[in-house]
Design a protein around this motif. Structure first.
Motif, PDB file in Angstrom:
ATOM      1  N   PHE A 138      45.024  41.450  -7.534  1.00  0.00           N
ATOM      2  CA  PHE A 138      46.355  41.059  -7.100  1.00  0.00           C
ATOM      3  C   PHE A 138      46.680  39.699  -7.703  1.00  0.00           C
ATOM      4  N   LEU A 139      47.970  39.405  -7.800  1.00  0.00           N
ATOM      5  CA  LEU A 139      48.436  38.212  -8.503  1.00  0.00           C
ATOM      6  C   LEU A 139      48.794  37.082  -7.531  1.00  0.00           C
ATOM      7  N   THR A 140      48.405  35.872  -7.883  1.00  0.00           N
ATOM      8  CA  THR A 140      48.857  34.685  -7.145  1.00  0.00           C
ATOM      9  C   THR A 140      49.109  33.553  -8.135  1.00  0.00           C
ATOM     10  N   ASN A 141      49.863  32.587  -7.686  1.00  0.00           N
ATOM     11  CA  ASN A 141      50.015  31.307  -8.381  1.00  0.00           C
ATOM     12  C   ASN A 141      50.217  30.226  -7.316  1.00  0.00           C
ATOM     13  N   ARG A 142      50.519  29.022  -7.731  1.00  0.00           N
ATOM     14  CA  ARG A 142      50.661  27.921  -6.776  1.00  0.00           C
ATOM     15  C   ARG A 142      51.811  28.184  -5.810  1.00  0.00           C
ATOM     16  N   ALA A 143      52.927  28.698  -6.326  1.00  0.00           N
ATOM     17  CA  ALA A 143      54.099  28.943  -5.477  1.00  0.00           C
ATOM     18  C   ALA A 143      53.803  30.030  -4.443  1.00  0.00           C
ATOM     19  N   PHE A 148      52.762  32.081   1.041  1.00  0.00           N
ATOM     20  CA  PHE A 148      52.150  33.260   1.654  1.00  0.00           C
ATOM     21  C   PHE A 148      50.690  33.022   2.029  1.00  0.00           C
ATOM     22  N   ASP A 149      50.242  33.795   3.018  1.00  0.00           N
ATOM     23  CA  ASP A 149      48.825  33.963   3.312  1.00  0.00           C
ATOM     24  C   ASP A 149      48.417  35.370   2.897  1.00  0.00           C
ATOM     25  N   TYR A 150      47.107  35.574   2.730  1.00  0.00           N
ATOM     26  CA  TYR A 150      46.587  36.871   2.308  1.00  0.00           C
ATOM     27  C   TYR A 150      45.475  37.322   3.250  1.00  0.00           C
ATOM     28  N   TYR A 151      45.494  38.604   3.590  1.00  0.00           N
ATOM     29  CA  TYR A 151      44.499  39.193   4.478  1.00  0.00           C
ATOM     30  C   TYR A 151      43.954  40.470   3.857  1.00  0.00           C
ATOM     31  N   VAL A 152      42.718  40.817   4.238  1.00  0.00           N
ATOM     32  CA  VAL A 152      42.181  42.163   4.004  1.00  0.00           C
ATOM     33  C   VAL A 152      42.339  42.943   5.299  1.00  0.00           C
ATOM     34  N   TYR A 153      42.882  44.151   5.190  1.00  0.00           N
ATOM     35  CA  TYR A 153      43.076  45.030   6.348  1.00  0.00           C
ATOM     36  C   TYR A 153      42.394  46.354   6.042  1.00  0.00           C
ATOM     37  N   ILE A 154      41.496  46.800   6.939  1.00  0.00           N
ATOM     38  CA  ILE A 154      40.722  48.025   6.718  1.00  0.00           C
ATOM     39  C   ILE A 154      40.996  49.010   7.843  1.00  0.00           C
ATOM     40  N   VAL A 232      44.863  44.774   0.603  1.00  0.00           N
ATOM     41  CA  VAL A 232      45.085  43.326   0.576  1.00  0.00           C
ATOM     42  C   VAL A 232      46.560  43.111   0.874  1.00  0.00           C
ATOM     43  N   ILE A 233      46.832  42.340   1.933  1.00  0.00           N
ATOM     44  CA  ILE A 233      48.184  42.174   2.461  1.00  0.00           C
ATOM     45  C   ILE A 233      48.672  40.756   2.205  1.00  0.00           C
ATOM     46  N   ARG A 234      49.915  40.637   1.745  1.00  0.00           N
ATOM     47  CA  ARG A 234      50.568  39.327   1.582  1.00  0.00           C
ATOM     48  C   ARG A 234      51.571  39.143   2.709  1.00  0.00           C
ATOM     49  N   VAL A 235      51.451  38.033   3.436  1.00  0.00           N
ATOM     50  CA  VAL A 235      52.292  37.796   4.612  1.00  0.00           C
ATOM     51  C   VAL A 235      52.883  36.396   4.537  1.00  0.00           C
ATOM     52  N   PRO A 236      53.996  36.144   5.222  1.00  0.00           N
ATOM     53  CA  PRO A 236      54.547  34.785   5.249  1.00  0.00           C
ATOM     54  C   PRO A 236      53.535  33.785   5.792  1.00  0.00           C
TER      55      PRO A 236
END
Length: 263
Positions: A138-143, A148-154, A232-236
């Motif tokens: 998955f992609l991320t950068n500084r912005a 966003f926060d990131y979680y693993v959900y199973i 992998v979840i992207r959340v505010p």
């Protein structure tokens, strides 16, 4: 008018726009807009699956440029079950309302929209006693990391063994620093783990970069055919783990309606 409304709706619902992350760019960088989520693993839009970020970022000017200035419009997205309004977008400078117009075209579609974005998924992994490893990114950068926060959900985590061959790894960080270690698999049907951007070394440069995801899941019992899914979840930023649930992840059904009439 009908053709313009149909073409606009198809572009909004079947494409992610150009560039695919247009909602994070300045107006000068946006060539076209689309509302469909972008699957970064397959590099394709998910047709009729809407991105909450894109739905929130689209403006009346975006829709107007697609329809043409000779038309007025209302873009309405509501949940199918409760009728809750997700987005109500209207053209600016209407000379007459939809109720006053002698001829109105309405394009209706059933779509799916979720509060959170799935940025990587491994769906229905068949559980085996000697499992293969699955990889993605998955992609991320500084912005992104600022917003966003990131979680693993199973899902079906209770069917996964706590053997040393069960784990989820981000950016090759192994052992006790794995985001989901072997001992995390107990008896709960779902498992949520926060991805610490420092520990898991998420990419934080100015440009978007790939973070690797590796998954290995072992069957808990002898019931062959069981499966589990890893997301992998992207959340505010600041979203608590208890808000990460199937409805917020997989989305709810919604009704998209684009009303168009001549000015």
């Amino acid at each position: 008018m009908e053709r313009s409304a149909q073409d606009t709706s198809n572009a909004l619902l079947k494409t992610s726009g150009t560039p695919y992350d247009w909602e994070t760019r300045g107006a000068s960088q946006v060539k076209s807009v689309g509302l469909a989520k972008y699957d970064s693993s397959n590099k394709l839009p998910l047709e009729y699956v809407l991105s909450t970020d894109k739905v929130g970022a689209i403006t009346p000017a975006n829709v107007q440029s697609m329809l043409g200035n000779q038309y007025s419009f209302q873009l309405l997205i509501t949940t199918l079950k409760t009728g809750k309004t997700i987005r109500d977008l209207n053209s600016v400078g209407n000379t007459k309302t939809r109720e006053d117009a002698p001829d109105v075209v309405a394009v209706e579609r059933i779509v799916s929209i979720s509060e959170f974005d799935i940025v990587t998924e491994f769906k229905n992994i068949k559980l085996l006693s000697r499992p293969p490893q699955y990889t993605g990114y998955f992609l991320t950068n500084r912005a992104y990391l600022d917003a966003f926060d990131y979680y693993v959900y199973i899902e079906n985590a209770d069917k996964v063994s706590s053997a040393t061959t069960s784990w989820v790894e981000i950016n090759g960080v192994s052992g006790n620093n794995r985001v989901v270690p072997s001992n995390a698999f107990q008896s709960t049907p779902t498992l949520v783990r926060y991805i610490d951007p420092t520990v898991q070394q998420l990419k934080n440069t100015q440009n978007l970069q790939q973070n690797s995801v590796k998954v290995s899941l072992t069957l808990r019992s002898a019931q062959l055919g069981d499966s589990a899914s890893v997301y992998v979840i992207r959340v505010p930023k600041g979203t608590p783990s208890q808000d990460i649930n199937p409805e917020n992840i997989h989305g709810v059904k919604a009704k998209y309606v684009l009303y168009v009439w001549t000015r």
